[in-house]
Design an enzyme around this catalytic site. Structure first.
Site, PDB file in Angstrom:
ATOM      1  N   GLU A   1       0.821  -1.201   0.000  1.00  0.00           N
ATOM      2  CA  GLU A   1       0.000   0.000   0.000  1.00  0.00           C
ATOM      3  C   GLU A   1       0.861   1.260   0.000  1.00  0.00           C
ATOM      4  O   GLU A   1       1.930   1.304   0.620  1.00  0.00           O
ATOM      5  CB  GLU A   1      -0.929   0.009   1.215  1.00  0.00           C
TER       6      GLU A   1
ATOM      7  N   CYS B   1      -1.765   6.872   9.537  1.00  0.00           N
ATOM      8  CA  CYS B   1      -0.528   6.332  10.096  1.00  0.00           C
ATOM      9  C   CYS B   1      -0.816   5.137  10.989  1.00  0.00           C
ATOM     10  O   CYS B   1      -1.646   5.194  11.894  1.00  0.00           O
ATOM     11  CB  CYS B   1       0.171   7.438  10.891  1.00  0.00           C
TER      12      CYS B   1
ATOM     13  N   CYS C   1       0.818  -0.826  15.683  1.00  0.00           N
ATOM     14  CA  CYS C   1       0.827  -0.673  14.224  1.00  0.00           C
ATOM     15  C   CYS C   1       0.142  -1.861  13.564  1.00  0.00           C
ATOM     16  O   CYS C   1       0.504  -3.025  13.814  1.00  0.00           O
ATOM     17  CB  CYS C   1       2.277  -0.562  13.731  1.00  0.00           C
TER      18      CYS C   1
ATOM     19  N   CYS D   1       5.948  -6.846   7.610  1.00  0.00           N
ATOM     20  CA  CYS D   1       6.972  -6.285   8.487  1.00  0.00           C
ATOM     21  C   CYS D   1       7.375  -7.318   9.526  1.00  0.00           C
ATOM     22  O   CYS D   1       6.562  -8.166   9.925  1.00  0.00           O
ATOM     23  CB  CYS D   1       6.434  -5.021   9.173  1.00  0.00           C
TER      24      CYS D   1
ATOM     25  N   CYS E   1       3.334   8.562   0.907  1.00  0.00           N
ATOM     26  CA  CYS E   1       3.890   7.601   1.852  1.00  0.00           C
ATOM     27  C   CYS E   1       4.065   6.279   1.120  1.00  0.00           C
ATOM     28  O   CYS E   1       3.092   5.672   0.661  1.00  0.00           O
ATOM     29  CB  CYS E   1       2.931   7.454   3.036  1.00  0.00           C
TER      30      CYS E   1
ATOM     31  N   CYS F   1       5.610  -3.872  16.010  1.00  0.00           N
ATOM     32  CA  CYS F   1       5.242  -2.775  16.901  1.00  0.00           C
ATOM     33  C   CYS F   1       3.772  -2.935  17.263  1.00  0.00           C
ATOM     34  O   CYS F   1       2.924  -3.083  16.382  1.00  0.00           O
ATOM     35  CB  CYS F   1       5.503  -1.431  16.234  1.00  0.00           C
TER      36      CYS F   1
END
Length: 384
Positions: free
Chosen positions: A110, A361, A139, A132, A125, A136
């Protein structure tokens, strides 16, 4: 110490003619040499193709008038200038746009265009990985297993897709709406530094996408040994995904802190080349209700930043399905910001953008996971 992940095996490559769109110049030259062009001629033609594609946005070879007809015909027979497939495109009520790009079967990432950032223009972005490894806890991307690194060509393609949608070719167009690039999408950029550095070279090239390095920001969760190298290789702006002022809490929120603690991280930040008042480090701090938002933590943050040319982005937490956190109250965020501001550090509160399309975010997550990647490859090949 080797930090980059070895994800070079690529069984997911699509079939059909290879696209030269967004390809780094050395790879483009090698493709032309493989056609039989002498190295010097291949180098010249590669620059011409690159300029038509990455400066003018060409999607075909027929308009490349400074290249001979025979070579243009051969290029059209052997290659394309197609962008990757856009699997989904959503537009938020606030004008934010999100693309889900299919780079190969089962490999989808994305990217998000945020309009009206700063005084003018807008930011894109981009993702550097699909999935990942950092996990985190606040997230959404961290809940998706890593599929693979994105190549420099695939990173650059995200910028070209946005330029296509905004109608901003050639690169020299005035009053551009896409003015900044932020590596704050899916993945940890410093675990894919070679491809990120190559992509930044292309994005900033005056004969290509022509977005200056001072307008390119790379955000890391804290891969400390790679931070000075990032600066030396790219001269990009640095952002740190911080979110806590002590090791115990940061170990929980940003697990890479268990490997590179705050002391190690800040030593690496201070070694970043070229830091100064005109090249400040941006610290990102997501505001989590009852977790990291007290006045005491604001004061600890000021002490942590002491002596660094820095600014702070306070990010109201953006919820996602299954998240264990809530966003801090607005009064709490403003009180936190006031403490940091009084200490002399700019601390704007980032206005949430694109929440209605999960483009804000911390909300990015594609449906590409390792299991589905294998399944989709089988589907693409017609294998039951």
């Amino acid at each position: 110490m080797t930090i980059s992940l070895d994800l070079s095996r690529r069984p997911d490559q699509p079939q059909g003619p290879k696209s030269l769109s967004g390809m780094p110049l050395p790879a483009l030259k090698a493709e032309l040499e493989a056609l039989g062009l002498a190295p010097k001629q291949a180098g010249m033609r590669a620059k011409q193709v690159r300029r038509w594609n990455q400066f003018f946005g060409a999607t075909g070879f027929e308009g490349m008038t400074d290249i001979g007809k025979e070579l243009r015909a051969e290029l059209a027979e052997r290659f394309t200038l197609d962008r990757p497939e856009i699997a989904d495109h959503q537009v938020s009520r606030d004008g934010t746009q999100k693309w889900l790009t299919r780079f190969a079967p089962g490999v989808e990432g994305e990217s998000v265009y945020i309009p009206d950032v700063g005084m003018n223009g807008g930011a894109l972005c981009v993702s550097s990985q699909v999935g990942c490894t950092l996990n985190c806890t606040f997230c959404h991307t961290g809940t998706q297993a890593l599929v693979r690194n994105l190549t420099a060509q695939e990173i650059t393609a995200q910028v070209m897709i946005a330029r296509d949608a905004l109608g901003e070719w050639p690169s020299s167009a005035e009053d551009r709406r896409l003015t900044n690039i932020v590596f704050m999408g899916m993945g940890e950029p410093l675990y894919n530094l070679d491809n990120v550095a190559d992509a930044i070279d292309m994005i900033s090239d005056g004969d290509g996408l022509s977005i200056g390095r001072r307008r390119i920001t790379v955000s890391t969760a804290g891969v400390a040994p790679k931070i000075p190298e990032l600066g030396a290789r790219t001269n990009a702006m640095l952002a740190i995904s911080l979110h806590a002022t002590n090791n115990d809490l940061r170990n929980e929120l940003v697990p890479i802190n268990r490997k590179y603690d705050l002391q190690t991280l800040f030593e690496a930040i201070r070694a970043y080349p070229g830091l100064g008042n005109s090249r400040r480090v941006t610290f990102e701090y997501v505001m989590l209700k009852g977790i990291n938002d007290t006045p005491a933590e604001a004061r600890d943050l000021v002490r942590l930043l002491k002596g660094l040319p820095a600014k702070l982005n306070l990010i109201p937490f953006n919820p996602w399905p299954g998240s264990p956190y809530e966003c801090s109250d607005w009064d709490t965020i403003e009180a936190f910001a006031e403490i940091v501001n009084r200490a002399g550090y700019a601390s704007p509160i980032r206005t949430p953008r694109g929440r209605d399309i999960f483009a804000a975010c911390g909300q990015l997550r594609s449906e590409s996971v390792k299991k589905s990647a294998a399944e989709k490859r089988r589907e693409a090949l017609g294998i039951e």
